[in-house]
Scaffold this motif. Structure first.
Motif, PDB file in Angstrom:
ATOM      1  N   ASP A  23      -7.895  -3.784 -30.605  1.00 48.14           N
ATOM      2  CA  ASP A  23      -7.365  -2.426 -30.715  1.00 48.14           C
ATOM      3  C   ASP A  23      -8.441  -1.426 -31.145  1.00 48.14           C
ATOM      4  O   ASP A  23      -9.629  -1.756 -31.211  1.00 48.14           O
ATOM      5  CB  ASP A  23      -6.159  -2.397 -31.647  1.00 48.14           C
ATOM      6  N   SER A  24      -8.021  -0.211 -31.456  1.00 46.58           N
ATOM      7  CA  SER A  24      -8.946   0.874 -31.781  1.00 46.58           C
ATOM      8  C   SER A  24      -9.790   0.587 -33.027  1.00 46.58           C
ATOM      9  O   SER A  24     -10.893   1.116 -33.161  1.00 46.58           O
ATOM     10  CB  SER A  24      -8.185   2.183 -31.963  1.00 46.58           C
ATOM     11  N   TYR A  25      -9.298  -0.235 -33.937  1.00 47.78           N
ATOM     12  CA  TYR A  25     -10.071  -0.597 -35.130  1.00 47.78           C
ATOM     13  C   TYR A  25     -11.406  -1.218 -34.731  1.00 47.78           C
ATOM     14  O   TYR A  25     -12.413  -1.037 -35.393  1.00 47.78           O
ATOM     15  CB  TYR A  25      -9.256  -1.544 -36.009  1.00 47.78           C
ATOM     16  N   TYR A  26     -11.407  -1.972 -33.642  1.00 46.01           N
ATOM     17  CA  TYR A  26     -12.616  -2.615 -33.105  1.00 46.01           C
ATOM     18  C   TYR A  26     -13.117  -1.893 -31.847  1.00 46.01           C
ATOM     19  O   TYR A  26     -13.850  -2.478 -31.048  1.00 46.01           O
ATOM     20  CB  TYR A  26     -12.352  -4.084 -32.786  1.00 46.01           C
ATOM     21  N   HIS A  27     -12.726  -0.650 -31.667  1.00 40.22           N
ATOM     22  CA  HIS A  27     -13.172   0.185 -30.545  1.00 40.22           C
ATOM     23  C   HIS A  27     -12.872  -0.448 -29.188  1.00 40.22           C
ATOM     24  O   HIS A  27     -13.687  -0.380 -28.273  1.00 40.22           O
ATOM     25  CB  HIS A  27     -14.664   0.520 -30.670  1.00 40.22           C
ATOM     26  N   TYR A  28     -11.716  -1.076 -29.065  1.00 40.67           N
ATOM     27  CA  TYR A  28     -11.228  -1.678 -27.820  1.00 40.67           C
ATOM     28  C   TYR A  28     -12.222  -2.679 -27.224  1.00 40.67           C
ATOM     29  O   TYR A  28     -12.327  -2.819 -26.020  1.00 40.67           O
ATOM     30  CB  TYR A  28     -10.866  -0.594 -26.787  1.00 40.67           C
ATOM     31  N   GLU A  29     -12.910  -3.370 -28.084  1.00 46.95           N
ATOM     32  CA  GLU A  29     -13.904  -4.361 -27.662  1.00 46.95           C
ATOM     33  C   GLU A  29     -13.245  -5.581 -27.025  1.00 46.95           C
ATOM     34  O   GLU A  29     -12.141  -5.971 -27.394  1.00 46.95           O
ATOM     35  CB  GLU A  29     -14.719  -4.808 -28.884  1.00 46.95           C
ATOM     36  N   ILE A  30     -13.942  -6.189 -26.087  1.00 49.83           N
ATOM     37  CA  ILE A  30     -13.516  -7.461 -25.518  1.00 49.83           C
ATOM     38  C   ILE A  30     -14.378  -8.535 -26.168  1.00 49.83           C
ATOM     39  O   ILE A  30     -15.610  -8.451 -26.144  1.00 49.83           O
ATOM     40  CB  ILE A  30     -13.659  -7.470 -23.992  1.00 49.83           C
ATOM     41  N   ALA A  31     -13.719  -9.521 -26.793  1.00 53.48           N
ATOM     42  CA  ALA A  31     -14.422 -10.538 -27.569  1.00 53.48           C
ATOM     43  C   ALA A  31     -14.011 -11.935 -27.119  1.00 53.48           C
ATOM     44  O   ALA A  31     -12.910 -12.141 -26.625  1.00 53.48           O
ATOM     45  CB  ALA A  31     -14.115 -10.351 -29.052  1.00 53.48           C
ATOM     46  N   LYS A  32     -14.907 -12.887 -27.332  1.00 56.11           N
ATOM     47  CA  LYS A  32     -14.656 -14.276 -26.946  1.00 56.11           C
ATOM     48  C   LYS A  32     -13.871 -15.017 -28.028  1.00 56.11           C
ATOM     49  O   LYS A  32     -14.095 -14.812 -29.212  1.00 56.11           O
ATOM     50  CB  LYS A  32     -15.966 -15.017 -26.727  1.00 56.11           C
ATOM     51  N   ILE A  33     -12.981 -15.903 -27.573  1.00 57.85           N
ATOM     52  CA  ILE A  33     -12.248 -16.779 -28.490  1.00 57.85           C
ATOM     53  C   ILE A  33     -13.010 -18.095 -28.551  1.00 57.85           C
ATOM     54  O   ILE A  33     -13.265 -18.730 -27.527  1.00 57.85           O
ATOM     55  CB  ILE A  33     -10.819 -17.046 -27.998  1.00 57.85           C
ATOM     56  N   LYS A  34     -13.385 -18.510 -29.745  1.00 63.27           N
ATOM     57  CA  LYS A  34     -14.031 -19.800 -29.979  1.00 63.27           C
ATOM     58  C   LYS A  34     -13.136 -20.594 -30.927  1.00 63.27           C
ATOM     59  O   LYS A  34     -12.196 -20.062 -31.506  1.00 63.27           O
ATOM     60  CB  LYS A  34     -15.412 -19.611 -30.616  1.00 63.27           C
ATOM     61  N   LYS A  35     -13.443 -21.881 -31.115  1.00 64.58           N
ATOM     62  CA  LYS A  35     -12.573 -22.739 -31.926  1.00 64.58           C
ATOM     63  C   LYS A  35     -12.506 -22.337 -33.403  1.00 64.58           C
ATOM     64  O   LYS A  35     -11.536 -22.627 -34.077  1.00 64.58           O
ATOM     65  CB  LYS A  35     -12.983 -24.202 -31.798  1.00 64.58           C
ATOM     66  N   ASP A  36     -13.532 -21.626 -33.898  1.00 65.80           N
ATOM     67  CA  ASP A  36     -13.545 -21.261 -35.311  1.00 65.80           C
ATOM     68  C   ASP A  36     -13.252 -19.782 -35.559  1.00 65.80           C
ATOM     69  O   ASP A  36     -13.362 -19.300 -36.676  1.00 65.80           O
ATOM     70  CB  ASP A  36     -14.889 -21.634 -35.936  1.00 65.80           C
ATOM     71  N   GLY A  37     -12.876 -19.041 -34.515  1.00 70.45           N
ATOM     72  CA  GLY A  37     -12.541 -17.630 -34.691  1.00 70.45           C
ATOM     73  C   GLY A  37     -12.870 -16.827 -33.451  1.00 70.45           C
ATOM     74  O   GLY A  37     -13.164 -17.375 -32.394  1.00 70.45           O
ATOM     75  N   ILE A  38     -12.842 -15.535 -33.617  1.00 69.82           N
ATOM     76  CA  ILE A  38     -13.141 -14.630 -32.512  1.00 69.82           C
ATOM     77  C   ILE A  38     -14.463 -13.944 -32.829  1.00 69.82           C
ATOM     78  O   ILE A  38     -14.685 -13.486 -33.956  1.00 69.82           O
ATOM     79  CB  ILE A  38     -11.998 -13.612 -32.328  1.00 69.82           C
ATOM     80  N   TYR A  39     -15.348 -13.897 -31.837  1.00 70.61           N
ATOM     81  CA  TYR A  39     -16.683 -13.357 -32.032  1.00 70.61           C
ATOM     82  C   TYR A  39     -16.760 -11.925 -31.510  1.00 70.61           C
ATOM     83  O   TYR A  39     -16.597 -11.689 -30.323  1.00 70.61           O
ATOM     84  CB  TYR A  39     -17.718 -14.251 -31.344  1.00 70.61           C
ATOM     85  N   VAL A  40     -16.991 -10.994 -32.429  1.00 70.39           N
ATOM     86  CA  VAL A  40     -17.073  -9.571 -32.098  1.00 70.39           C
ATOM     87  C   VAL A  40     -18.515  -9.104 -32.237  1.00 70.39           C
ATOM     88  O   VAL A  40     -19.329  -9.730 -32.913  1.00 70.39           O
ATOM     89  CB  VAL A  40     -16.142  -8.722 -32.993  1.00 70.39           C
ATOM     90  N   SER A  41     -18.809  -7.980 -31.610  1.00 71.46           N
ATOM     91  CA  SER A  41     -20.153  -7.424 -31.647  1.00 71.46           C
ATOM     92  C   SER A  41     -20.499  -7.002 -33.066  1.00 71.46           C
ATOM     93  O   SER A  41     -19.718  -6.335 -33.739  1.00 71.46           O
ATOM     94  CB  SER A  41     -20.231  -6.228 -30.714  1.00 71.46           C
ATOM     95  N   GLY A  42     -21.687  -7.405 -33.485  1.00 74.37           N
ATOM     96  CA  GLY A  42     -22.145  -7.041 -34.822  1.00 74.37           C
ATOM     97  C   GLY A  42     -23.298  -6.066 -34.788  1.00 74.37           C
ATOM     98  O   GLY A  42     -23.943  -5.817 -35.790  1.00 74.37           O
ATOM     99  N   GLY A  43     -23.610  -5.558 -33.593  1.00 71.12           N
ATOM    100  CA  GLY A  43     -24.715  -4.613 -33.456  1.00 71.12           C
ATOM    101  C   GLY A  43     -25.859  -5.220 -32.672  1.00 71.12           C
ATOM    102  O   GLY A  43     -25.788  -6.342 -32.180  1.00 71.12           O
ATOM    103  N   THR A  44     -26.931  -4.472 -32.586  1.00 72.95           N
ATOM    104  CA  THR A  44     -28.108  -4.897 -31.842  1.00 72.95           C
ATOM    105  C   THR A  44     -29.314  -4.871 -32.763  1.00 72.95           C
ATOM    106  O   THR A  44     -29.483  -3.937 -33.548  1.00 72.95           O
ATOM    107  CB  THR A  44     -28.353  -3.943 -30.654  1.00 72.95           C
ATOM    108  N   ILE A  45     -30.155  -5.909 -32.669  1.00 74.60           N
ATOM    109  CA  ILE A  45     -31.394  -5.954 -33.441  1.00 74.60           C
ATOM    110  C   ILE A  45     -32.536  -6.317 -32.498  1.00 74.60           C
ATOM    111  O   ILE A  45     -32.311  -6.770 -31.377  1.00 74.60           O
ATOM    112  CB  ILE A  45     -31.316  -6.965 -34.603  1.00 74.60           C
ATOM    113  N   PHE A  46     -33.759  -6.122 -32.969  1.00 77.35           N
ATOM    114  CA  PHE A  46     -34.948  -6.491 -32.205  1.00 77.35           C
ATOM    115  C   PHE A  46     -35.654  -7.629 -32.916  1.00 77.35           C
ATOM    116  O   PHE A  46     -35.950  -7.540 -34.110  1.00 77.35           O
ATOM    117  CB  PHE A  46     -35.885  -5.295 -32.051  1.00 77.35           C
ATOM    118  N   ILE A  47     -35.904  -8.713 -32.184  1.00 72.78           N
ATOM    119  CA  ILE A  47     -36.634  -9.860 -32.704  1.00 72.78           C
ATOM    120  C   ILE A  47     -37.829 -10.085 -31.803  1.00 72.78           C
ATOM    121  O   ILE A  47     -37.674 -10.310 -30.601  1.00 72.78           O
ATOM    122  CB  ILE A  47     -35.753 -11.127 -32.755  1.00 72.78           C
TER     123      ILE A  47
END
Length: 99
Positions: A23-47
């Motif tokens: 929903d809007s709390y997560y900015h209508y993001e589409i996230a993957k369902i995994k066995k230990d939870g749902i993985y949402v975007s945490g931002g972008t970093i440079f490595i």
């Protein structure tokens, strides 16, 4: 009509290729369902000069209220109606085949 519970989310994870639209709390993001939870975007970093997308694991019990729809591949399996996460006719058909 079948109301989707947390155990159902775990079974979607076992089946694979399952996603949720949040929903809007997560900015209508589409996230993957995994066995230990749902993985949402945490931002972008440079490595080492390469852009990397961070994913944050959110437990099912925390994110459940923010799920709008559930899909497996292109098939819509559940959607939120009147505050409840309800399985679609396709989901009903799937669980009928499992019995």
């Amino acid at each position: 009509m079948h109301e989707i519970k947390i155990n159902d989310l775990r079974s979607f994870a076992k089946a694979g290729n399952s996603t949720v639209k949040l929903d809007s709390y997560y900015h209508y993001e589409i996230a993957k369902i995994k066995k230990d939870g749902i993985y949402v975007s945490g931002g972008t970093i440079f490595i080492d000069g390469h852009r990397t997308e961070l994913k944050t694991q959110v437990p099912f019990y925390e994110i459940y209220k923010h799920i709008d729809t559930i899909k497996q591949g292109r098939v819509l399996l559940a959607e939120r109606r009147a505050g409840k996460l309800i399985g679609t006719w396709k989901y009903e058909q799937m669980i009928g085949e499992m019995d």
